[in-house]
Design a protein around this motif. Structure first.
Motif, PDB file in Angstrom:
ATOM      1  N   PHE A 123     -24.502  15.166 -18.816  1.00 41.06           N
ATOM      2  CA  PHE A 123     -22.157  15.411 -18.325  1.00 41.06           C
ATOM      3  C   PHE A 123     -22.448  17.175 -18.320  1.00 41.06           C
ATOM      4  O   PHE A 123     -22.892  17.388 -18.811  1.00 41.06           O
TER       5      PHE A 123
ATOM      6  N   ASP B 231     -16.074  17.183 -17.563  1.00 43.02           N
ATOM      7  CA  ASP B 231     -16.110  15.295 -17.173  1.00 43.02           C
ATOM      8  C   ASP B 231     -15.362  14.512 -18.350  1.00 43.02           C
ATOM      9  O   ASP B 231     -14.802  15.144 -19.238  1.00 43.02           O
TER      10      ASP B 231
ATOM     11  N   ARG C 139     -15.925  11.610 -13.771  1.00 36.87           N
ATOM     12  CA  ARG C 139     -16.153  12.728 -13.052  1.00 36.87           C
ATOM     13  C   ARG C 139     -15.582  13.577 -13.096  1.00 36.87           C
ATOM     14  O   ARG C 139     -15.256  13.693 -11.906  1.00 36.87           O
TER      15      ARG C 139
ATOM     16  N   SER D 183     -11.158  14.252 -10.216  1.00 36.87           N
ATOM     17  CA  SER D 183     -12.546  13.670 -10.186  1.00 36.87           C
ATOM     18  C   SER D 183     -13.052  13.727  -8.713  1.00 36.87           C
ATOM     19  O   SER D 183     -12.758  13.966  -7.884  1.00 36.87           O
TER      20      SER D 183
ATOM     21  N   TYR E  89     -28.435   9.568 -13.072  1.00 40.94           N
ATOM     22  CA  TYR E  89     -27.783   9.378 -14.450  1.00 40.94           C
ATOM     23  C   TYR E  89     -28.123   8.531 -15.003  1.00 40.94           C
ATOM     24  O   TYR E  89     -28.182   8.329 -16.430  1.00 40.94           O
TER      25      TYR E  89
END
Length: 135
Positions: free
Chosen positions: A22, A26, A98, A121, A132
């Motif tokens: 991240f 975020d 995010r 976002s 991720y």
């Protein structure tokens, strides 16, 4: 170049399971172990407490890498907390949203209030999402 003894000491204290990737902007939920008393045999008793907010800064490094999370408490008071990435007190981190920002340090969000403090976002592709989850 670091001394080999210092390198071995740092590698001993690094987190075995990596946190999800991240960056600033975020919204994350950090689950922290809080010590509450002790058992009868003297071992400490822990409970998990969440701290959810926006990442303002992610400072990279080896053992001293940190990230700063800001949450809005009740009454409109901002609370910031600094976390060490390799701290044993961090249980896990959940990435909620995010954010789309153009800076790596978003200190300017401290001055903003209400709707002005919102962060839009950003879109994450399916391939990026898989990478991720694998980390």
């Amino acid at each position: 170049m670091k001394h080999p003894i210092l390198k071995s000491f740092e590698s001993m204290h690094m987190r075995a399971k990596q946190l999800p990737s991240f960056k600033a902007g975020d919204t994350v939920c950090v689950w922290v172990k809080i010590q509450e008393g002790a058992e009868k045999d003297g071992t400490p008793k822990y409970r998990l407490q969440s701290f959810e907010g926006t990442v303002i800064r992610f400072r990279k490094g080896t053992i001293n890498s940190t990230f700063l999370v800001r949450k809005m408490s009740s009454g409109g008071i901002g609370v910031e907390r600094n976390f060490y990435v390799h701290s044993p007190l961090i249980d896990h981190v959940d990435v909620k949203v995010r954010g789309k920002v153009r800076r790596s340090r978003i200190y300017y969000i401290r001055k903003l209030r209400g709707k002005a403090a919102r962060i839009s976002s950003r879109y994450v592709s399916a391939e990026e999402l898989k990478s991720y989850e694998q980390q």
